[in-house]
Motif scaffolding. Structure first.
Motif, short mmCIF file in Angstrom:
data_model
loop_
_atom_site.label_atom_id
_atom_site.label_comp_id
_atom_site.label_asym_id
_atom_site.label_seq_id
_atom_site.Cartn_x
_atom_site.Cartn_y
_atom_site.Cartn_z
N ARG A 12 0.83 -1.20 0.00
CA ARG A 12 0.00 0.00 0.00
C ARG A 12 0.86 1.25 0.00
O ARG A 12 0.64 2.20 -0.75
N VAL A 523 -13.45 -3.87 -4.21
CA VAL A 523 -12.78 -2.75 -4.86
C VAL A 523 -13.76 -1.94 -5.70
O VAL A 523 -13.73 -0.70 -5.70
N ASN A 527 -14.55 1.87 -5.20
CA ASN A 527 -14.30 2.76 -6.34
C ASN A 527 -15.48 3.70 -6.53
O ASN A 527 -15.31 4.91 -6.72
N THR A 539 -5.28 0.54 -12.21
CA THR A 539 -5.35 0.82 -10.78
C THR A 539 -6.31 -0.15 -10.10
O THR A 539 -6.02 -0.68 -9.02
N ARG A 540 -7.45 -0.37 -10.72
CA ARG A 540 -8.42 -1.31 -10.17
C ARG A 540 -7.82 -2.69 -10.01
O ARG A 540 -7.97 -3.34 -8.96
N ARG A 542 -4.65 -3.60 -9.74
CA ARG A 542 -3.62 -3.63 -8.70
C ARG A 542 -4.26 -3.66 -7.32
O ARG A 542 -3.77 -4.34 -6.41
N ALA A 543 -5.34 -2.92 -7.16
CA ALA A 543 -6.03 -2.94 -5.88
C ALA A 543 -6.61 -4.33 -5.59
O ALA A 543 -6.50 -4.84 -4.47
N THR A 566 -7.02 -2.31 3.61
CA THR A 566 -6.06 -2.24 2.52
C THR A 566 -6.68 -1.62 1.27
O THR A 566 -6.09 -0.75 0.62
N ALA A 567 -7.87 -2.05 0.94
CA ALA A 567 -8.53 -1.54 -0.27
C ALA A 567 -8.80 -0.04 -0.15
O ALA A 567 -8.59 0.72 -1.11
N PHE A 570 -5.46 1.85 -0.36
CA PHE A 570 -4.93 1.76 -1.72
C PHE A 570 -5.60 2.79 -2.62
O PHE A 570 -4.94 3.53 -3.35
N ILE A 571 -6.92 2.84 -2.56
CA ILE A 571 -7.65 3.78 -3.41
C ILE A 571 -7.35 5.22 -3.02
O ILE A 571 -7.10 6.08 -3.87
N SER A 574 -4.15 6.50 -4.35
CA SER A 574 -3.94 6.44 -5.80
C SER A 574 -4.14 7.82 -6.44
O SER A 574 -4.93 8.63 -5.95
#
Length: 581
Positions: A12, A523, A527, A539-540, A542-543, A566-567, A570-571, A574
């Motif tokens: 992350r 994710v 998103n 990006t999606r 990788r998440a 984590t998700a 991560f977003i 980004s």
């Protein structure tokens, strides 16, 4: 700590650093402001009617609209806009009760609390995250970055009631007229302390005392007309030799400074000294005509006749600044920057400036907004948010459109998205929210900027960068540094994981945990919730990969909880999320 969980956290942080490095490559550090572009040719007077089509919005379109108009979308607000429409939402926001920060601070003082800067911080986070009048609060925050009064200054840090009143002036100004806002700011104790015109005296016979010039300079440079003459679409006006034209000179500053003499605390009977009661700290300043300069005052082609009373002199000056042709495009461009995009084109600026001048704006349905009084902020706000450029979905893939989402807004969006309801910052576990200016935190705190120029300048560019080569500004990148990149990730990681004692700023991830068994579904849901569907395919993926790699829990968290944490991080780290379009 397990290797799985440790590797996920490392992943992350690594992804966020890569994303920020890409951003920094586009615009590094510089203090040189970029002026608006010069006009190539005269442009026709813009209309105040948008051509954006009205109609129902998707959930992601509603979320994008709320990203520009609130401190962060909630599921309820998205559903409301989808049900009633963005126009109905806007008109309803105009009619909501103003939720007061001053009221919060006065209640704390009456309860015997030791009020100070921490009280102001908590009150801001509470209003930003919990207030129902979200549009008013968000536009007020945008105005506060133009009309900077900061309690980083020692004179205001010890006066929380003075500062709380100023914060209310900003949010109240969101739906009033710009002229009234100028007056409220001018008569506010906070601005008078910050820009040193409180108890400002007229010159004496031997000129050993002269009027303070700070406010006279800044009200022109920052609050109304700017440094250079503009066309009504925000482009520079040029003289016969092709050079920009300055709006004022030092003589204008010296003369205008005389206008702002004679102001002192209200609800008292003497010019000098400190307030004698709490009311003086939130009431408007009062004019003491014995201390006001009585000679004629000449500035910007305007003359205030000799022996004009102080309040009347100020009224003449504020009228002149408000009615100056530079004020509509100068203010329009900066408010667009704070709400929608850092680099609005001339047509966008022109349409919003036209709404400022007319005091009215026509929504896509034909519904008029505004009283018809010049500078009606409801018309200006509607013009910014419903403009064809703001609502055009195609701009979500335009590299010249959008803005870096400032750290304060990232935090409030997270808190609102995940149902934070307890915003008490007294607990030691969250007391770092009382001062988030450190690069190890958010590198920014509302109403606590280091100078009258805010945390970043509207014309910030980076010499030698890709954005500079493209002729773009990137204001928020002025506070994006190597330290703030990692500081933001670590700061958010702590709050996202709920790694605090008790229930202060505790998020609710019930819906997300229910999806954690399916990384793609988790994710995709986040998103939509956080980035209105803006994540690029890479990006999606990788998440999803990062979430899938987590196969066990640790540190008291289950596997599904770690996946959710984590998700989200991560977003939020980004570039697809941080660049708001």
């Amino acid at each position: 700590m397990s290797s799985t969980y440790r590797n996920a956290r490392f992943l992350r942080a690594t992804v966020s650093l890569v994303a920020f490095a890409a951003l920094a490559a586009c615009s590094a550090s510089s203090d040189a402001p970029a002026p608006p572009p010069a006009a190539a040719a005269s442009t026709p007077e813009p209309t105040t009617t948008t051509t954006t089509a009205s109609g129902s919005l998707t959930a992601n379109q509603a979320s994008r609209f709320l990203n520009q108009s609130t401190f962060g979308p909630t599921d309820e607000a998205i559903a409301d806009i989808q049900s009633s429409g963005a126009e109905a939402w806007l008109l309803n926001e105009f009619n909501k009760r103003h939720e007061s920060i001053l009221e919060d601070v006065l209640l704390a003082e009456a309860a015997g609390e030791d009020i100070g800067g921490d009280t102001l911080s908590e009150a801001f986070w509470t209003r930003a995250i919990q207030s129902d009048d979200q549009l008013r609060q968000r536009v007020g925050y945008a105005l506060s970055q133009l009309f900077v009064a900061s309690y980083a200054d020692g004179g205001l840090e010890d006066r929380p009631i003075v500062m709380a009143n100023y914060m209310d002036i900003m949010s109240a100004g969101a739906f009033g007229t710009y002229r009234q806002l100028l007056e409220n700011v001018t008569y506010s104790p906070a601005m008078a302390i910050y820009l040193t015109y409180l108890q400002n005296q007229k010159a004496n016979d031997d000129n050993t005392v002269v009027p303070d010039e700070n406010y006279a300079r800044e009200i022109m440079q920052l609050f109304t007309i700017g440094l250079l003459e503009l066309n009504q679409n925000g482009e520079l006006r040029l003289d016969g030799s092709g050079a920009p034209i300055e709006t004022y000179d030092n003589d204008d500053v010296t003369e205008l400074a005389k206008v702002f003499t004679g102001l002192s605390w209200g609800d008292r009977d003497r010019f000098f000294g400190r307030p004698e009661n709490i009311r003086s700290e939130y009431l408007p300043l009062e004019m003491y005509d014995d201390e006001h300069a009585t000679a004629p005052k000449r500035f910007l082609g305007v003359t205030v006749p000799g022996n004009t009373p102080g309040d009347a002199s100020i009224s003449i000056a504020l009228d002149a600044l408000h009615n100056h042709p530079n004020t509509p495009p100068f203010i329009a461009r900066q408010l667009i920057q704070r709400l929608v995009t850092s680099n609005p084109n001339a047509d966008y600026v022109g349409r919003v400036a036209a709404a400022f001048r007319a005091g009215s704006y026509t929504l896509p349905s034909g519904q008029p907004v505004g009283s018809g009084a010049r500078g009606d902020m409801r018309a200006v706000v509607a013009a910014i948010l419903f403009d064809e450029d703001a609502r055009n979905d195609a701009n979500m893939t335009d590299p010249t459109f959008g803005k870096l989402k400032e750290p304060v807004l990232r935090f409030t969006q997270w808190a609102r998205a995940f149902g934070v309801t307890d915003t008490d910052t007294d607990d030691n576990s969250v007391d770092d929210l009382n001062d988030t200016r450190s690069p190890n935190r958010l590198n920014q705190q509302a109403y606590r900027s280091p100078s009258v120029f805010n945390f970043y300048r509207p014309g910030f560019v980076s010499p030698g960068s890709e954005s500079a080569a493209a002729g773009l500004v990137a204001p928020e990148l002025q506070i994006t540094t190597a330290s703030s990149v990692t500081g933001y990730v670590n700061f958010m990681d702590r709050f996202i994981r709920g790694d605090v004692d008790g229930q202060d700023f505790a998020p609710d991830y019930t819906a997300e945990i229910a999806l954690a068994g399916n990384p793609a579904s988790l994710v995709d849901s986040l998103n939509n919730k956080l980035a209105y569907g803006a994540l690029r395919a890479e990006t999606r993926q990788r998440a999803i990969d990062a979430v899938t790699a987590i196969t066990s829990g640790n540190d008291g968290f289950t596997r599904d909880e770690v996946r959710v944490h984590t998700a989200i991080l991560f977003i939020m780290a980004s570039s697809d999320y941080i660049i708001s379009r």
